[in-house]
Scaffold this motif. Structure first.
Motif, PDB file in Angstrom:
ATOM      1  N   VAL A  10      -3.239 -12.378  13.603  1.00  0.00           N
ATOM      2  CA  VAL A  10      -3.317 -11.193  12.751  1.00  0.00           C
ATOM      3  C   VAL A  10      -4.427 -10.237  13.175  1.00  0.00           C
ATOM      4  N   CYS A  11      -5.227 -10.641  14.129  1.00  0.00           N
ATOM      5  CA  CYS A  11      -6.364  -9.837  14.591  1.00  0.00           C
ATOM      6  C   CYS A  11      -5.899  -8.789  15.600  1.00  0.00           C
ATOM      7  N   ASN A  12      -6.211  -7.531  15.342  1.00  0.00           N
ATOM      8  CA  ASN A  12      -5.828  -6.458  16.266  1.00  0.00           C
ATOM      9  C   ASN A  12      -6.506  -6.601  17.626  1.00  0.00           C
ATOM     10  N   LEU A  13      -7.771  -6.995  17.642  1.00  0.00           N
ATOM     11  CA  LEU A  13      -8.474  -7.207  18.912  1.00  0.00           C
ATOM     12  C   LEU A  13      -7.803  -8.325  19.707  1.00  0.00           C
ATOM     13  N   CYS A  14      -7.480  -9.412  19.048  1.00  0.00           N
ATOM     14  CA  CYS A  14      -6.857 -10.560  19.715  1.00  0.00           C
ATOM     15  C   CYS A  14      -5.472 -10.196  20.248  1.00  0.00           C
TER      16      CYS A  14
END
Length: 129
Positions: A10-14
């Motif tokens: 759910v992480c945009n960076l990931c």
């Protein structure tokens, strides 16, 4: 299976990092699984590892790498100059990981997050477990 990267789905960076890796891994050395999904959790079980969303995890050749060790090991296999970052492996993890942990703690605030895990595109679907 060559190597698997477990990431916070759910992480945009990931998610951006996964797309970055896919573009620089044309031989499909890496497969991917979100930590939130059963497959990601299942892959962690043999290592008796508690689920943590604050670290990218690489499973390669029966070994588990976390935090900066995982990131550097991943860079080692990417096309282009990214391989050169592996030289930072000479810096002990107790010096590398605090920076990694700082970014991990703040990634939602800086980059945001999604309500659910990303859906792979038609072209990348086969790379996701």
């Amino acid at each position: 299976m060559k190597a698997v990267i477990l990431f916070d789905g759910v992480c945009n960076l990931c998610n951006g990092a996964v797309q970055f890796i896919i573009k620089r891994d044309p031989d499909a050395y890496f497969s991917f699984a979100p930590l939130q999904e059963e497959k990601g959790q299942q892959l962690l079980r043999p290592f008796n590892k508690e689920l943590s969303m604050n670290s990218v995890i690489l499973i390669e050749n029966g070994r588990l790498y976390e935090r900066s060790a995982a990131a550097l090991q991943i860079c080692r296999h990417l096309r282009g100059a990214w391989k050169l970052l592996y030289v930072f492996k000479i810096i002990p993890s107790f010096l590398r990981d605090p920076l990694y942990n700082y970014v991990a703690r703040n990634r939602y605030k800086w980059f945001g997050k999604k309500d659910h895990c990303m859906l792979p595109t038609k072209d990348t679907r086969k790379r996701f477990l």
